[in-house]
Design a protein around this motif. Structure first.
Motif, PDB file in Angstrom:
ATOM      1  N   ALA A 191       0.834  -1.208   0.000  1.00 33.96           N
ATOM      2  CA  ALA A 191       0.000   0.000   0.000  1.00 33.96           C
ATOM      3  C   ALA A 191       0.869   1.260   0.000  1.00 33.96           C
ATOM      4  O   ALA A 191       0.575   2.223  -0.720  1.00 33.96           O
ATOM      5  CB  ALA A 191      -0.931  -0.006   1.208  1.00 33.96           C
ATOM      6  N   LEU A 192       1.938   1.266   0.788  1.00 30.37           N
ATOM      7  CA  LEU A 192       2.844   2.408   0.801  1.00 30.37           C
ATOM      8  C   LEU A 192       3.508   2.607  -0.555  1.00 30.37           C
ATOM      9  O   LEU A 192       3.636   3.734  -1.051  1.00 30.37           O
ATOM     10  CB  LEU A 192       3.917   2.219   1.874  1.00 30.37           C
ATOM     11  N   HIS A 193       3.929   1.512  -1.161  1.00 29.58           N
ATOM     12  CA  HIS A 193       4.576   1.604  -2.474  1.00 29.58           C
ATOM     13  C   HIS A 193       3.607   2.155  -3.505  1.00 29.58           C
ATOM     14  O   HIS A 193       3.965   3.024  -4.302  1.00 29.58           O
ATOM     15  CB  HIS A 193       5.101   0.229  -2.893  1.00 29.58           C
ATOM     16  N   GLU A 194       2.381   1.662  -3.489  1.00 27.17           N
ATOM     17  CA  GLU A 194       1.383   2.135  -4.442  1.00 27.17           C
ATOM     18  C   GLU A 194       1.104   3.629  -4.238  1.00 27.17           C
ATOM     19  O   GLU A 194       1.022   4.396  -5.209  1.00 27.17           O
ATOM     20  CB  GLU A 194       0.089   1.337  -4.291  1.00 27.17           C
ATOM     21  N   GLY A 195       0.962   4.052  -2.998  1.00 27.02           N
ATOM     22  CA  GLY A 195       0.726   5.465  -2.711  1.00 27.02           C
ATOM     23  C   GLY A 195       1.894   6.339  -3.131  1.00 27.02           C
ATOM     24  O   GLY A 195       1.701   7.436  -3.672  1.00 27.02           O
ATOM     25  N   ALA A 196       3.105   5.861  -2.890  1.00 25.13           N
ATOM     26  CA  ALA A 196       4.285   6.628  -3.281  1.00 25.13           C
ATOM     27  C   ALA A 196       4.371   6.762  -4.797  1.00 25.13           C
ATOM     28  O   ALA A 196       4.709   7.836  -5.315  1.00 25.13           O
ATOM     29  CB  ALA A 196       5.550   5.961  -2.740  1.00 25.13           C
ATOM     30  N   MET A 197       4.053   5.694  -5.514  1.00 25.54           N
ATOM     31  CA  MET A 197       4.098   5.757  -6.973  1.00 25.54           C
ATOM     32  C   MET A 197       3.013   6.687  -7.519  1.00 25.54           C
ATOM     33  O   MET A 197       3.237   7.425  -8.488  1.00 25.54           O
ATOM     34  CB  MET A 197       3.975   4.360  -7.582  1.00 25.54           C
ATOM     35  N   ASP A 198       1.830   6.681  -6.916  1.00 24.84           N
ATOM     36  CA  ASP A 198       0.774   7.613  -7.321  1.00 24.84           C
ATOM     37  C   ASP A 198       1.214   9.053  -7.087  1.00 24.84           C
ATOM     38  O   ASP A 198       0.987   9.928  -7.933  1.00 24.84           O
ATOM     39  CB  ASP A 198      -0.520   7.330  -6.559  1.00 24.84           C
ATOM     40  N   PHE A 199       1.845   9.306  -5.935  1.00 25.69           N
ATOM     41  CA  PHE A 199       2.338  10.647  -5.644  1.00 25.69           C
ATOM     42  C   PHE A 199       3.386  11.075  -6.667  1.00 25.69           C
ATOM     43  O   PHE A 199       3.362  12.214  -7.162  1.00 25.69           O
ATOM     44  CB  PHE A 199       2.923  10.704  -4.236  1.00 25.69           C
ATOM     45  N   MET A 200       4.313  10.173  -6.979  1.00 28.76           N
ATOM     46  CA  MET A 200       5.363  10.513  -7.940  1.00 28.76           C
ATOM     47  C   MET A 200       4.783  10.799  -9.326  1.00 28.76           C
ATOM     48  O   MET A 200       5.251  11.696 -10.033  1.00 28.76           O
ATOM     49  CB  MET A 200       6.403   9.388  -8.025  1.00 28.76           C
ATOM     50  N   CYS A 201       3.766  10.058  -9.705  1.00 28.46           N
ATOM     51  CA  CYS A 201       3.119  10.285 -10.995  1.00 28.46           C
ATOM     52  C   CYS A 201       2.468  11.668 -11.023  1.00 28.46           C
ATOM     53  O   CYS A 201       2.624  12.415 -11.986  1.00 28.46           O
ATOM     54  CB  CYS A 201       2.094   9.191 -11.256  1.00 28.46           C
ATOM     55  N   ALA A 202       1.754  12.014  -9.959  1.00 29.22           N
ATOM     56  CA  ALA A 202       1.119  13.327  -9.879  1.00 29.22           C
ATOM     57  C   ALA A 202       2.178  14.435  -9.853  1.00 29.22           C
ATOM     58  O   ALA A 202       2.004  15.489 -10.470  1.00 29.22           O
ATOM     59  CB  ALA A 202       0.236  13.411  -8.637  1.00 29.22           C
ATOM     60  N   GLU A 203       3.267  14.201  -9.151  1.00 25.72           N
ATOM     61  CA  GLU A 203       4.349  15.180  -9.074  1.00 25.72           C
ATOM     62  C   GLU A 203       4.980  15.408 -10.446  1.00 25.72           C
ATOM     63  O   GLU A 203       5.257  16.548 -10.827  1.00 25.72           O
ATOM     64  CB  GLU A 203       5.405  14.684  -8.080  1.00 25.72           C
ATOM     65  N   CYS A 204       5.189  14.334 -11.188  1.00 30.77           N
ATOM     66  CA  CYS A 204       5.763  14.469 -12.533  1.00 30.77           C
ATOM     67  C   CYS A 204       4.821  15.215 -13.465  1.00 30.77           C
ATOM     68  O   CYS A 204       5.266  16.018 -14.292  1.00 30.77           O
ATOM     69  CB  CYS A 204       6.108  13.093 -13.104  1.00 30.77           C
ATOM     70  N   GLN A 205       3.538  14.969 -13.352  1.00 30.66           N
ATOM     71  CA  GLN A 205       2.570  15.689 -14.180  1.00 30.66           C
ATOM     72  C   GLN A 205       2.595  17.179 -13.844  1.00 30.66           C
ATOM     73  O   GLN A 205       2.587  18.026 -14.745  1.00 30.66           O
ATOM     74  CB  GLN A 205       1.172  15.128 -13.975  1.00 30.66           C
TER      75      GLN A 205
END
Length: 72
Positions: free
Chosen positions: A42-56
């Motif tokens: 769950a932490l990994h998934e949340g971190a990857m979602d955050f990174m995707c939003a940050e890159c956008q």
């Protein structure tokens, strides 16, 4: 003066060696029981979602900045 030139290089290599040591030490440890693995996932998934939003967001800002530079 010569030592000041090589100090960042030596310290950088030393830092990378220490980081590699900690990475291998942590990678060898047991992942834990099933609940811990679920939390990890769950932490990994949340971190990857955050990174995707940050890159956008960064891409949007950078595109706007580049457009403003070319307009002026």
């Amino acid at each position: 003066m010569e030592t000041l030139v090589w100090s960042p290089v030596v310290l950088g290599i030393f830092g990378m060696a220490v980081a590699y040591f900690f990475y291998t030490y942590i990678a060898k440890q047991d992942a834990g029981h099933d609940r811990m693995k679920e939390i990890d996932e769950a932490l990994h998934e949340g971190a990857m979602d955050f990174m995707c939003a940050e890159c956008q967001m960064l891409g949007t800002f950078a595109s706007g900045a580049v457009l403003l530079m070319f307009i002026r």
